[in-house]
Design an enzyme around this catalytic site. Structure first.
Site, PDB file in Angstrom:
ATOM      1  N   LYS A  95       0.889  -1.070  -0.063  1.00  0.00           N
ATOM      2  CA  LYS A  95      -0.149   0.122   0.030  1.00  0.00           C
ATOM      3  C   LYS A  95       0.954   1.322   0.041  1.00  0.00           C
ATOM      4  CE  LYS A  95      -2.115   2.880   2.868  1.00  0.00           C
ATOM      5  NZ  LYS A  95      -2.239   4.152   1.781  1.00  0.00           N
ATOM      6  N   GLU A 148       9.710   1.515  10.678  1.00  0.00           N
ATOM      7  CA  GLU A 148      11.131   2.479  10.459  1.00  0.00           C
ATOM      8  C   GLU A 148      10.415   4.115  10.271  1.00  0.00           C
ATOM      9  OE1 GLU A 148      12.720   5.519   9.118  1.00  0.00           O
ATOM     10  OE2 GLU A 148      12.624   4.609   7.106  1.00  0.00           O
ATOM     11  N   GLU A 184       9.945  16.864  14.443  1.00  0.00           N
ATOM     12  CA  GLU A 184      10.241  16.397  13.259  1.00  0.00           C
ATOM     13  C   GLU A 184       9.460  17.434  12.382  1.00  0.00           C
ATOM     14  OE1 GLU A 184      11.328  12.528  10.500  1.00  0.00           O
ATOM     15  OE2 GLU A 184       9.339  12.725  11.394  1.00  0.00           O
TER      16      GLU A 184
END
Length: 510
Positions: free
Chosen positions: A200, A275, A410
């Site tokens: 996906k 990850e 982030e």
């Protein structure tokens, strides 16, 4: 930039045209790839895919729902439970992946153009990444016949050995920043170890991943072994993660989403590798070649317009060379060409969307409110080439502190915070003082210092005197909230297999 250094990987420009992409003509339409067939979503729904350089739609893509996900899982389940793929010799699967790699190279230019138009990344980067995707298939085709079990001397008369067996049905969910490269990172090792895969891609950037479905058929992948579904994570992604027919989830993306996936997977103990995000350091000592470090750090944070979990977005620079580093870094940043991603000379393209650009701009305004000095850039670009795209000039903050939100969160955009330090131990404490631990760099001419500091930085990968830390041949992943498990290298084969121990009794029957 997600730099992947390879030997002998060509950047082919004269390749077979096998995939229709938008070239200023009518939009293309793309279906789901399930059981070896291209099929529309059962609801008939589609969604638009945009070109961020001009903020215009370039394709209509099928919007998968729960029923489509169920069809894909059933196809993969049947292919794994009843089909030939997991039963084939490792060398036979390897031969198929070698063919797959060759097909990627033959179609390199078309895939690269689709990637650049869809993601906004410079075409030179896209060509490199597609070439790296081909090499990834080659690497795992060669690696699988060197993936060994072991024999174990146990405390009973007999022979004990281990083998690696495939997990089963793998859900591979990839992000929008490196959609083709990361699809290859997951699909190649999952396939070669005998699994069936449902891929996906992110809803922003599905086009290059869909190309893998076309090439799979040509390479000889049996029907149902690779399926590709497109649609939002909130519907298609959630349905895939929760489906009881899925054995393993491999996900690259944002940390909060990874946390949700872990919680959902816990319901039926699915295997999970993640990850996730990063806030990586770039450590510059006074004994380094400071100008060289500065020049070579620019694309380490601004590559792919800063949309990289490995981006070295916190520079810790020793106080005595702080001004020298900042001046050299800004000078090199000024020389970096921002422009049309389809221009071979472009080094930085637009952000993936207006939303992402505006999010980054919000962080730049936040940094100023927090007291950091905006020494360069940060403005939205709207003139000429930039008029319709989601462009922003890379930003440099000086006199930032590690406690600021711009140093802790982030941003996922082209923003660097330069933080001075005088004490090595305190600097390392600050470097490790985030919830992330993915990547980073350090620059010094003192080998003992390099080894000492590298061992103390809490990150999964690290470059010394380099902005590179990602290689197909080496494990890649993070500590802390940057993830669980490792992509790439031989370690990735462990992600997609279970260890089975077999004992054969050889003692007296009595």
């Amino acid at each position: 930039m997600l730099s992947i250094y390879l030997a002998g990987v060509p950047n082919e420009k004269d390749c077979t045209v096998d995939f229709e992409i938008e070239k200023g003509m009518a939009m293309t339409t793309h279906d789901l790839f399930i059981q070896g067939k291209w099929v529309p979503a059962q609801t008939g729904e589609t969604f638009e895919v945009m070109n961020p350089a001009v903020t215009e739609p370039i394709a209509q893509v099928a919007k998968a729902g729960e029923r489509d996900v169920d069809d894909a899982v059933r196809a993969a389940r049947k292919a794994f439970d009843e089909g030939p793929w997991p039963k084939m010799l490792a060398s036979q699967r390897a031969s198929v992946l070698f063919r797959f790699a060759n097909l990627i190279r033959e179609n390199l230019e078309e895939i690269a153009q689709a990637e650049s138009r869809n993601v906004g990344k410079p075409i030179s980067d896209s060509r490199d990444e597609v070439g790296a995707g081909a090499y990834c298939f080659e690497y795992y085709a060669g690696a699988i016949t060197k993936f060994f079990g072991e024999t174990i001397p146990v405390s009973k008369q007999g022979f004990d050995y281990t083998i690696h067996v495939p997990c089963g049905v793998v859900a591979a969910i990839v992000p929008w920043n490196f959609p083709f490269a990361m699809a290859c990172w997951k699909v190649a090792p999952a396939l070669v170890t005998g699994n069936a895969v449902i891929l996906k891609p992110a809803s922003y950037t599905p086009l290059s991943a869909l190309f893998l479905g076309r090439l799979a058929q040509e390479a000889g992948i049996p029907d149902g072994v690779l399926n590709i579904i497109t649609g939002p994570g909130s519907t298609a992604g959630n349905a895939l993660v929760a489906h009881p027919g899925v054995d393993k989830i491999t996900f690259t993306g944002e940390t909060a989403t990874g946390c949700t996936i872990m919680k959902t997977a816990a319901e039926d103990i699915k295997r999970v590798s993640l990850e996730l995000g990063g806030k990586s350091p770039n450590i510059v000592f006074a004994d380094a070649d400071v100008e060289h470090a500065a020049r070579n750090s620019v694309m380490g944070v601004y590559g792919n317009c800063g949309q990289d979990c490995c981006a070295r977005s916190r520079a810790f620079v020793e106080q005595s060379v702080y001004d020298e580093f900042v001046d050299a870094f800004i000078d090199q940043t000024r020389k970096t060409l921002i422009g049309d991603p389809m221009d071979d000379a472009t080094q930085i393209g637009p952000m993936v969307s207006m939303h992402q650009r505006d999010t980054v701009r919000g962080y730049i305004e936040l940094g100023q409110k927090e007291g950091a000095t905006l020494a360069y850039g940060g403005e939205i670009l709207t003139d000429g080439t930039y008029a319709k795209g989601s462009y922003i000039r890379p930003a440099v903050f000086t006199q930032a502190t590690n406690a600021m939100r711009i140093s802790q969160e982030e941003i996922f955009g082209p923003v660097l915070n330069v933080i001075p330090f005088t004490d090595e131990d305190e600097m390392i404490r600050q470097v490790n003082g985030t919830k992330y631990g993915l990547s980073g760099s350090l620059w010094t001419n003192d080998l003992s210092k390099a080894l000492r500091v590298a061992n103390q930085v809490r990150s999964g990968v690290l470059g010394v005197n380099s902005s590179s830390s990602v290689f197909i041949e080496a494990p890649f992943g993070g500590f802390k909230q940057s993830g669980i498990g490792r992509d790439l290298g031989m370690n990735s084969l462990l992600n997609f297999t279970e260890v089975k121990n077999v004992f054969i009794f050889l003692g007296d029957k009595k």
